[in-house]
Write a protein that holds these residues in place. Sequence first.
Motif, PDB file in Angstrom:
ATOM      1  N   LYS A   1       2.664   6.271 -66.516  1.00  0.00           N
ATOM      2  CA  LYS A   1       1.705   5.084 -66.557  1.00  0.00           C
ATOM      3  C   LYS A   1       0.894   6.448 -66.243  1.00  0.00           C
ATOM      4  O   LYS A   1       0.931   7.366 -65.180  1.00  0.00           O
ATOM      5  CB  LYS A   1       1.355   4.325 -65.376  1.00  0.00           C
ATOM      6  CG  LYS A   1       1.879   2.847 -65.656  1.00  0.00           C
ATOM      7  CD  LYS A   1       2.019   1.345 -64.508  1.00  0.00           C
ATOM      8  CE  LYS A   1       2.930   0.142 -65.660  1.00  0.00           C
ATOM      9  NZ  LYS A   1       2.079  -0.832 -64.205  1.00  0.00           N
TER      10      LYS A   1
ATOM     11  N   ASN B   1      -8.658   3.553 -64.580  1.00  0.00           N
ATOM     12  CA  ASN B   1      -8.233   2.837 -66.122  1.00  0.00           C
ATOM     13  C   ASN B   1      -6.668   3.263 -65.194  1.00  0.00           C
ATOM     14  O   ASN B   1      -6.303   4.217 -65.330  1.00  0.00           O
ATOM     15  CB  ASN B   1      -8.488   2.660 -66.866  1.00  0.00           C
ATOM     16  CG  ASN B   1      -7.095   2.843 -68.261  1.00  0.00           C
ATOM     17  OD1 ASN B   1      -6.666   2.729 -68.456  1.00  0.00           O
ATOM     18  ND2 ASN B   1      -7.462   1.180 -67.800  1.00  0.00           N
TER      19      ASN B   1
ATOM     20  N   CYS C   1      -2.510   3.086 -67.533  1.00  0.00           N
ATOM     21  CA  CYS C   1      -2.901   2.543 -68.831  1.00  0.00           C
ATOM     22  C   CYS C   1      -1.107   2.713 -69.203  1.00  0.00           C
ATOM     23  O   CYS C   1      -0.768   4.237 -68.451  1.00  0.00           O
ATOM     24  CB  CYS C   1      -2.938   3.821 -69.966  1.00  0.00           C
ATOM     25  SG  CYS C   1      -3.490   3.255 -71.593  1.00  0.00           S
ATOM     26  N   ASP C   2      -0.125   1.838 -69.226  1.00  0.00           N
ATOM     27  CA  ASP C   2       1.329   2.035 -69.563  1.00  0.00           C
ATOM     28  C   ASP C   2       1.704   2.885 -71.144  1.00  0.00           C
ATOM     29  O   ASP C   2       1.587   2.288 -72.119  1.00  0.00           O
ATOM     30  CB  ASP C   2       1.752   0.823 -69.758  1.00  0.00           C
ATOM     31  CG  ASP C   2       3.397   1.031 -69.541  1.00  0.00           C
ATOM     32  OD1 ASP C   2       3.707   1.067 -71.044  1.00  0.00           O
ATOM     33  OD2 ASP C   2       3.982   0.475 -68.087  1.00  0.00           O
ATOM     34  N   HIS C   3       2.059   3.480 -70.815  1.00  0.00           N
ATOM     35  CA  HIS C   3       2.956   4.818 -72.338  1.00  0.00           C
ATOM     36  C   HIS C   3       3.467   3.295 -73.168  1.00  0.00           C
ATOM     37  O   HIS C   3       3.097   3.906 -74.464  1.00  0.00           O
ATOM     38  CB  HIS C   3       3.507   5.445 -72.100  1.00  0.00           C
ATOM     39  CG  HIS C   3       2.600   6.832 -71.295  1.00  0.00           C
ATOM     40  ND1 HIS C   3       2.342   7.763 -71.589  1.00  0.00           N
ATOM     41  CD2 HIS C   3       3.381   7.207 -69.502  1.00  0.00           C
ATOM     42  CE1 HIS C   3       1.287   8.536 -71.223  1.00  0.00           C
ATOM     43  NE2 HIS C   3       1.586   8.639 -69.360  1.00  0.00           N
TER      44      HIS C   3
ATOM     45  N   CYS D   1       1.504   1.199 -75.102  1.00  0.00           N
ATOM     46  CA  CYS D   1       0.682   1.603 -76.182  1.00  0.00           C
ATOM     47  C   CYS D   1       1.647   2.089 -77.626  1.00  0.00           C
ATOM     48  O   CYS D   1       1.088   1.792 -78.259  1.00  0.00           O
ATOM     49  CB  CYS D   1       0.238   2.743 -75.830  1.00  0.00           C
ATOM     50  SG  CYS D   1      -1.492   3.085 -74.439  1.00  0.00           S
TER      51      CYS D   1
ATOM     52  N   ALA E   1       0.570   6.660 -74.167  1.00  0.00           N
ATOM     53  CA  ALA E   1      -0.856   6.499 -73.257  1.00  0.00           C
ATOM     54  C   ALA E   1      -2.107   7.928 -73.303  1.00  0.00           C
ATOM     55  O   ALA E   1      -3.390   7.208 -73.139  1.00  0.00           O
ATOM     56  CB  ALA E   1      -0.553   6.539 -72.024  1.00  0.00           C
TER      57      ALA E   1
ATOM     58  N   TYR F   1      -4.422   7.305 -76.362  1.00  0.00           N
ATOM     59  CA  TYR F   1      -4.763   6.279 -76.719  1.00  0.00           C
ATOM     60  C   TYR F   1      -5.693   6.213 -75.800  1.00  0.00           C
ATOM     61  O   TYR F   1      -6.880   5.537 -76.241  1.00  0.00           O
ATOM     62  CB  TYR F   1      -3.420   4.714 -75.633  1.00  0.00           C
ATOM     63  CG  TYR F   1      -3.627   3.547 -75.925  1.00  0.00           C
ATOM     64  CD1 TYR F   1      -3.881   2.967 -77.103  1.00  0.00           C
ATOM     65  CD2 TYR F   1      -4.576   2.584 -75.066  1.00  0.00           C
ATOM     66  CE1 TYR F   1      -3.955   1.614 -76.979  1.00  0.00           C
ATOM     67  CE2 TYR F   1      -5.437   1.878 -74.957  1.00  0.00           C
ATOM     68  CZ  TYR F   1      -4.720   0.770 -76.609  1.00  0.00           C
ATOM     69  OH  TYR F   1      -4.765  -0.738 -76.788  1.00  0.00           O
ATOM     70  N   THR F   2      -5.573   6.635 -73.994  1.00  0.00           N
ATOM     71  CA  THR F   2      -7.343   6.660 -73.328  1.00  0.00           C
ATOM     72  C   THR F   2      -8.023   7.339 -74.170  1.00  0.00           C
ATOM     73  O   THR F   2      -9.468   7.426 -73.274  1.00  0.00           O
ATOM     74  CB  THR F   2      -6.635   6.853 -71.976  1.00  0.00           C
ATOM     75  OG1 THR F   2      -6.167   8.187 -72.332  1.00  0.00           O
ATOM     76  CG2 THR F   2      -6.104   6.060 -71.405  1.00  0.00           C
TER      77      THR F   2
ATOM     78  N   GLY G   1      -8.235  -2.382 -74.870  1.00  0.00           N
ATOM     79  CA  GLY G   1      -7.124  -2.306 -74.367  1.00  0.00           C
ATOM     80  C   GLY G   1      -7.461  -1.574 -73.096  1.00  0.00           C
ATOM     81  O   GLY G   1      -5.892  -0.668 -72.122  1.00  0.00           O
ATOM     82  N   LEU G   2      -8.782  -0.730 -73.018  1.00  0.00           N
ATOM     83  CA  LEU G   2      -8.632   0.324 -71.015  1.00  0.00           C
ATOM     84  C   LEU G   2      -9.398  -0.927 -70.348  1.00  0.00           C
ATOM     85  O   LEU G   2     -10.414  -0.741 -69.941  1.00  0.00           O
ATOM     86  CB  LEU G   2      -9.223   0.974 -71.883  1.00  0.00           C
ATOM     87  CG  LEU G   2      -7.982   2.609 -72.691  1.00  0.00           C
ATOM     88  CD1 LEU G   2      -9.371   3.547 -73.048  1.00  0.00           C
ATOM     89  CD2 LEU G   2      -6.845   2.576 -72.184  1.00  0.00           C
TER      90      LEU G   2
ATOM     91  N   TRP H   1     -10.425  -1.461 -66.408  1.00  0.00           N
ATOM     92  CA  TRP H   1     -10.441  -0.829 -65.737  1.00  0.00           C
ATOM     93  C   TRP H   1     -11.109  -1.739 -64.010  1.00  0.00           C
ATOM     94  O   TRP H   1     -11.036  -2.742 -64.373  1.00  0.00           O
ATOM     95  CB  TRP H   1     -12.530   0.117 -65.418  1.00  0.00           C
ATOM     96  CG  TRP H   1     -12.949  -0.605 -66.124  1.00  0.00           C
ATOM     97  CD1 TRP H   1     -13.319  -1.210 -67.917  1.00  0.00           C
ATOM     98  CD2 TRP H   1     -14.223  -2.046 -65.516  1.00  0.00           C
ATOM     99  NE1 TRP H   1     -14.652  -2.297 -68.030  1.00  0.00           N
ATOM    100  CE2 TRP H   1     -14.767  -2.614 -66.475  1.00  0.00           C
ATOM    101  CE3 TRP H   1     -14.403  -2.093 -64.437  1.00  0.00           C
ATOM    102  CZ2 TRP H   1     -16.309  -3.246 -66.080  1.00  0.00           C
ATOM    103  CZ3 TRP H   1     -15.462  -2.979 -63.622  1.00  0.00           C
ATOM    104  CH2 TRP H   1     -16.222  -3.260 -64.729  1.00  0.00           C
TER     105      TRP H   1
END
Length: 419
Positions: A324, A346, A348-350, A353, A361, A364-365, A406-407, A409
């Motif tokens: 992540k 935030n 985010c999980d690789h 994504c 990620a 993605y981010t 998808g992000l 917080w």
Amino acid sequence: MGKLLIIGCGGVAGVAIHKCCQNSEVFEEICIASRTKEKCDAVKKELEGKTKTVITTAKVDADNKDELVKLIKAYQPDAVLNVALPYQDLTIMDACLECKVDYIDTANYEPEDIEEPTWRAAYDKRCKELGFTAYFDYSWQWAYQEKFREAGIMALLGTGFDPGVTSVFTAYALKHYFDEIDTIDILDCNGGDHGYPFATNFNPEINLREVSANGSYWENGHWVEVEPMSIKREYDFPQVGKKDMYLLHHEEIESLAKNIPGVKRIRFFMTFGQSYLTHMKCLENVGMLSTTPVMHEGHEIVPIQFLKTLLPDPASLGPRTVGKTNIGCIFTGKKDGKEKTIYIYNVCDHQECYKEVGSQAISYTTGVPAMIGSALVVNKTWKKPGVFTVEEFDPDPYMDMLNKFGLPWVVDEHPQTVE
């Protein structure tokens, strides 16, 4: 509602394109343009039939203003999203200016050739006057302020994650949690593992140049510059764990110092594993990070560009990256006369994504915020002639879209701080 021309078709662009297609209410049509049209066609083929957004493709050289102008005039977009290279920012801005169309990007300008005399003279002057030596800064794009204002068009700079979301987090914190912000620590943690001995998570040329440069931070109205990677801290990141992080120069420090009244200190930290640092130091020591051309067996090559061809393409890391990211900002300041500290971040999980859009990620981010900034410009939620960074607008609609696309917080009101 609108038409968006997207310049670039790498990892970040791929995510931004997928997300535009998830937001067909705003993006009725998109055109994907790149030097390699086959890449654009492949993305179009993948998405057609899964979205209401009408997708077209085009071939364009983002270094060629005339080609860009011709394409913009033919397609007639409401805005142009630049997810090509930072080297190409000014050329694309010039084309947008000529065509009177809004411009959006994710990273500020830096030159490909750092020895070019006009740029070098301006750079040396800036280093002397301001005191930081990073090759990238906002001055070249901020210089377009009057031209864009007079043309009645808008440039939205830096709508990636950092810069981008981190700056929106700052505007949101100031609007909802603080009367005044004293310090900002921006923390960028990639807890992912791709299994390679050495690879970069975005364009190797940009990534390695950034990491091997001097670090700097803003304190009490001026820049403080330090040796590369000389300031190290450990931080226990939610959902990722304890990681070593190092102070770097980063572009949002410059815009936040300008736009957040009274801020006393802004720092940027990024996590690195020891293996990455060892590889990078070895490559630097033998000259492989150099941007100065050298002769090799009768051919002129640029070492860092040759290295880029040897390293894994960041866009290929998605299927093999696990873990992540955690990116956010720790703020200290005052509210109603009382000291206050919050952390907005935030996670985010690789692999999540990759399942959704076929990317890791890091892309993605950056790609999701690129779409969000573009949507707010195209639907005129953020609309003002001139050149602006994201913290200069109302953060609430952007923050709402982060949750929607998808992000999500988190606001932690009792965080661990960085010494």
